[in-house]
Write an enzyme that holds these catalytic residues in place. Structure first.
Site, PDB file in Angstrom:
ATOM      1  N   GLU A  22      -9.969  -1.350  10.496  1.00  0.00           N
ATOM      2  CA  GLU A  22     -10.135  -0.588  11.736  1.00  0.00           C
ATOM      3  C   GLU A  22     -11.465   0.156  11.672  1.00  0.00           C
ATOM      4  O   GLU A  22     -11.947   0.507  10.583  1.00  0.00           O
ATOM      5  CB  GLU A  22      -8.976   0.411  11.868  1.00  0.00           C
ATOM      6  CG  GLU A  22      -9.085   1.311  13.093  1.00  0.00           C
ATOM      7  CD  GLU A  22      -7.798   2.067  13.415  1.00  0.00           C
ATOM      8  OE1 GLU A  22      -6.813   1.929  12.665  1.00  0.00           O
ATOM      9  OE2 GLU A  22      -7.785   2.793  14.431  1.00  0.00           O
TER      10      GLU A  22
ATOM     11  N   ASN B 214      -5.503   2.701  16.447  1.00  0.00           N
ATOM     12  CA  ASN B 214      -5.679   3.673  17.524  1.00  0.00           C
ATOM     13  C   ASN B 214      -7.084   3.582  18.125  1.00  0.00           C
ATOM     14  O   ASN B 214      -7.284   3.859  19.304  1.00  0.00           O
ATOM     15  CB  ASN B 214      -5.436   5.091  16.988  1.00  0.00           C
ATOM     16  CG  ASN B 214      -4.001   5.276  16.502  1.00  0.00           C
ATOM     17  OD1 ASN B 214      -3.104   4.547  16.910  1.00  0.00           O
ATOM     18  ND2 ASN B 214      -3.780   6.252  15.637  1.00  0.00           N
TER      19      ASN B 214
ATOM     20  N   GLU C 107       0.141   0.180  19.424  1.00  0.00           N
ATOM     21  CA  GLU C 107       1.062   1.328  19.432  1.00  0.00           C
ATOM     22  C   GLU C 107       1.096   2.037  20.782  1.00  0.00           C
ATOM     23  O   GLU C 107       0.908   3.256  20.875  1.00  0.00           O
ATOM     24  CB  GLU C 107       0.690   2.309  18.308  1.00  0.00           C
ATOM     25  CG  GLU C 107       0.891   1.707  16.933  1.00  0.00           C
ATOM     26  CD  GLU C 107       0.795   2.704  15.777  1.00  0.00           C
ATOM     27  OE1 GLU C 107       0.380   3.849  15.979  1.00  0.00           O
ATOM     28  OE2 GLU C 107       1.161   2.306  14.656  1.00  0.00           O
TER      29      GLU C 107
ATOM     30  N   TYR D  22       5.032   2.984   7.966  1.00  0.00           N
ATOM     31  CA  TYR D  22       4.428   3.588   6.764  1.00  0.00           C
ATOM     32  C   TYR D  22       5.470   4.482   6.110  1.00  0.00           C
ATOM     33  O   TYR D  22       6.259   5.125   6.808  1.00  0.00           O
ATOM     34  CB  TYR D  22       3.225   4.459   7.150  1.00  0.00           C
ATOM     35  CG  TYR D  22       2.086   3.683   7.783  1.00  0.00           C
ATOM     36  CD1 TYR D  22       1.152   3.026   6.994  1.00  0.00           C
ATOM     37  CD2 TYR D  22       1.941   3.628   9.170  1.00  0.00           C
ATOM     38  CE1 TYR D  22       0.098   2.327   7.570  1.00  0.00           C
ATOM     39  CE2 TYR D  22       0.890   2.930   9.751  1.00  0.00           C
ATOM     40  CZ  TYR D  22      -0.027   2.281   8.952  1.00  0.00           C
ATOM     41  OH  TYR D  22      -1.068   1.585   9.513  1.00  0.00           O
TER      42      TYR D  22
ATOM     43  N   GLU E 127       1.203  -3.624  10.734  1.00  0.00           N
ATOM     44  CA  GLU E 127       0.772  -2.436   9.983  1.00  0.00           C
ATOM     45  C   GLU E 127       1.914  -2.035   9.067  1.00  0.00           C
ATOM     46  O   GLU E 127       3.017  -1.725   9.565  1.00  0.00           O
ATOM     47  CB  GLU E 127       0.421  -1.263  10.905  1.00  0.00           C
ATOM     48  CG  GLU E 127      -0.894  -1.412  11.626  1.00  0.00           C
ATOM     49  CD  GLU E 127      -1.323  -0.156  12.369  1.00  0.00           C
ATOM     50  OE1 GLU E 127      -1.054   0.958  11.878  1.00  0.00           O
ATOM     51  OE2 GLU E 127      -1.923  -0.306  13.446  1.00  0.00           O
TER      52      GLU E 127
ATOM     53  N   GLN F 185      -4.567  -0.388   5.167  1.00  0.00           N
ATOM     54  CA  GLN F 185      -5.588  -1.292   5.653  1.00  0.00           C
ATOM     55  C   GLN F 185      -6.218  -1.969   4.435  1.00  0.00           C
ATOM     56  O   GLN F 185      -5.540  -2.044   3.417  1.00  0.00           O
ATOM     57  CB  GLN F 185      -6.583  -0.515   6.492  1.00  0.00           C
ATOM     58  CG  GLN F 185      -5.907   0.103   7.742  1.00  0.00           C
ATOM     59  CD  GLN F 185      -6.867   0.666   8.785  1.00  0.00           C
ATOM     60  OE1 GLN F 185      -8.068   0.518   8.721  1.00  0.00           O
ATOM     61  NE2 GLN F 185      -6.297   1.364   9.776  1.00  0.00           N
TER      62      GLN F 185
HETATM   63  O1  AHR Z   1      -3.594   2.444  10.175  1.00  0.00           O
HETATM   64  C1  AHR Z   1      -3.829   3.747  10.603  1.00  0.00           C
HETATM   65  C2  AHR Z   1      -3.259   4.004  11.994  1.00  0.00           C
HETATM   66  O2  AHR Z   1      -1.865   3.974  11.930  1.00  0.00           O
HETATM   67  C3  AHR Z   1      -3.585   2.995  13.059  1.00  0.00           C
HETATM   68  O3  AHR Z   1      -4.801   3.251  13.689  1.00  0.00           O
HETATM   69  C4  AHR Z   1      -2.472   3.163  14.035  1.00  0.00           C
HETATM   70  O4  AHR Z   1      -2.179   1.990  14.737  1.00  0.00           O
HETATM   71  C5  AHR Z   1      -1.308   3.665  13.183  1.00  0.00           C
HETATM   72  O5  AHR Z   1      -0.729   4.779  13.725  1.00  0.00           O
END
Ligand code: AHR
Length: 502
Positions: free
Chosen positions: A28, A73, A174, A245, A293, A350
């Site tokens: 990103e 984002n 998202e 996450y 993600e 990432q």
């Molecule tokens: O990976 C970090 C962020 O986590 C990304 O930009 C977003 O899609 C998610 O909330």
């Protein structure tokens, strides 16, 4: 209860083929993922295009098949036109998602060149936050149309005669999140995603599309969001996304190590929701899952709150991963593999510096974080057919979960190579676990190697000065009771890869 764990696999009892894109990743425009990560003109290892070759080598070691780009984002406020054409003419922009300045000196075409060098492909996201179907179809035309139109000829004028042929596209990012620039209700998003999907495929009918699912299982709109979005888009998309996450802010390792059970439930629920809409629509088409993600993310939260806004490429989301984070990543990889029949793509979020397996110093060194290893092992050895894991294990209860198997495991059969790989995590924090593997349906098998990651301190991490503090080594192997039954000792809190010739 038995104090050993067991895995029996039957050669013909299969979950499904592993789509190589299960081992995808994500870059990103965020923090130092691009600037100071994959791209740093002037770095001693930079090539003529400014790509860090030390980072490229580490990326190649992971055999990453697909990389999601440019967000995240970030994409919800992004004008793709800002990132192409002569670099000197590109606009610097305020970037609202991460409160930084985006210089746009690296963009779409540079990313595609980097993908070629990294032996990977792109999963491109379009902006459905501040923009809509028109800009999305124009981007597809710029990237994928051969020539003879204003936008395709513009790409050629920018130095890229051949179309990029980007196959996989995300319809926004998202969009259920209140933090998202231009966030939407499920109905608002479902409508705009449908209209974008239609025109993007009219430009290039060969592309595949991913609709946004929920940002996590914690979202109040989950899983109704998926049902509503698919109600609008079902016949026009191929995948729905999942993001998740996990963190360990309370330092409760037993609960942290069990978090992949939530991932299992998430996958199960989204599959059920896809199939509910399939039935509702009397459709013959099956929607698959793009878990685009996933990772551990929590170490950097406090540091990020203290950063001054409007810098270029500040050190955001720079989690330093420890040994137990690698175990959670191993469990998450096993969760993805267990549903390889429906999870066709997944992106560890990432790739470099930003919640990443690879870390760098600006102008300096690059090294592997702990989570690099389970990701690499799964990507390199986990290709082929996932076999149904007939697994039993002693279990435990913790603050957040009950009936957590100490041993999480799955096996992948690579028929072409004549190999079977068993991945296993022992979640037990203080005891080794005997682990019986029954491969009798293969006739006979021989152990190639037992790769092991263990560490006395579950909070130990790798750093630039100590890059090999936590790293895999050869395990003790197995005791063979006959030609196809094996027992391995899985050390406490360990990640294990047992490779067999079959
Ligand atoms: O990976 C970090 C962020 O986590 C990304 O930009 C977003 O899609 C998610 O909330």
């Amino acid at each position: 209860m038995s104090s050993k764990a067991k895995l029996k696999v039957e050669k013909d009892f299969q979950v499904g083929e592993v789509d190589p894109r299960l081992y995808g990743s994500f870059i990103e425009h965020l923090g130092r993922a691009v600037y100071g990560g994959i791209y740093e003109p002037g770095h001693p290892s930079a090539d003529e295009q400014g790509f860090r070759t030390d980072v490229l080598e580490l990326v190649k070691g992971l055999q990453v098949p697909i990389v999601r780009y440019p967000g995240g984002n970030f994409v919800s406020g992004f004008n793709w036109e800002d990132s192409v054409g002569p670099v000197a003419e590109r606009k610097k922009r305020l970037e609202l998602a991460w409160r930084v300045i985006e210089p746009n000196t690296f963009g779409l075409n540079e990313f595609m060149t980097w993908c070629n060098k990294a032996n990977t492909s792109a999963m491109m996201a379009v902006n459905l936050g501040t923009r809509g179907p028109n800009e999305a179809r124009e981007l597809v035309e710029y990237a994928n149309h051969p020539s003879g139109t204003y936008l395709s000829d513009l790409r050629i004028q920018h130095g890229y005669r051949e179309p990029h042929r980007i196959k996989t596209w995300c319809l926004g990012n998202e969009m259920d999140g209140p933090w998202q620039i231009g966030g939407k209700t499920a109905t608002e998003y479902g409508r705009i995603a449908l209209e974008a999907a239609k025109v993007m495929k009219w430009v290039d009918p060969t592309i595949e599309l991913v609709a946004c699912g929920s940002s996590s299982t914690d979202m109040p709109t989950y899983p109704e969001w998926e049902a509503t979005v698919l109600d609008h888009t079902y016949e026009h998309v191929e995948y729905i996304s999942l993001h998740r996450y996990y963190g360990n802010a309370k330092k409760d390792s037993a609960s942290f190590l069990a978090r992949s059970l939530d991932m299992d439930d998430f996958i199960k629920t989204v599959i059920a929701t896809c199939d509910y809409i399939k039935a509702k629509k009397r459709s013959k088409k099956t929607i698959n899952l793009s878990f685009d993600e996933w990772n551990v993310w929590y170490h950097s939260h406090e540091a990020d709150k203290k950063l001054d806004p409007w810098q270029v490429a500040p050190p955001q989301l720079e989690d330093v991963y420890n040994h137990q984070d690698a175990l959670v990543v191993g469990c998450m990889l096993i969760s993805l593999l267990k549903r390889a029949d429906r999870v066709k793509m997944a992106c560890m979020a990432q790739l470099v510096n930003v919640i990443a397996p690879i870390m760098t110093e600006n102008g300096g060194r690059a090294w592997k974080q702990t989570i690099y290893y389970p990701y690499m092992h799964a990507s390199v050895f986990g290709r082929g057919t996932v076999l149904v894991p007939l697994a039993t294990s002693p279990k435990y209860d913790c603050a957040d979960f009950t009936d957590v198997p100490y041993v999480e495991t799955v096996a992948v059969h690579n028929e072409e190579a004549g190999e079977l790989t068993v991945f296993a995590v022992n979640r037990h924090l203080s005891e080794a676990m005997p682990f019986e593997i029954d491969l009798r349906s293969f006739g006979s098998a021989t152990l190639i190697e037992h790769i092991l990651m263990e560490c006395d301190d579950v909070y130990a991490a790798n750093t630039a000065d100590q890059p090999n503090r936590v790293a895999p080594r050869r395990g003790a192997g197995t005791v063979d009771s006959d030609e196809a039954s094996f027992t391995a000792q899985l050390p406490k809190a360990s990640w294990n890869v047992l490779r067999f010739k079959v």
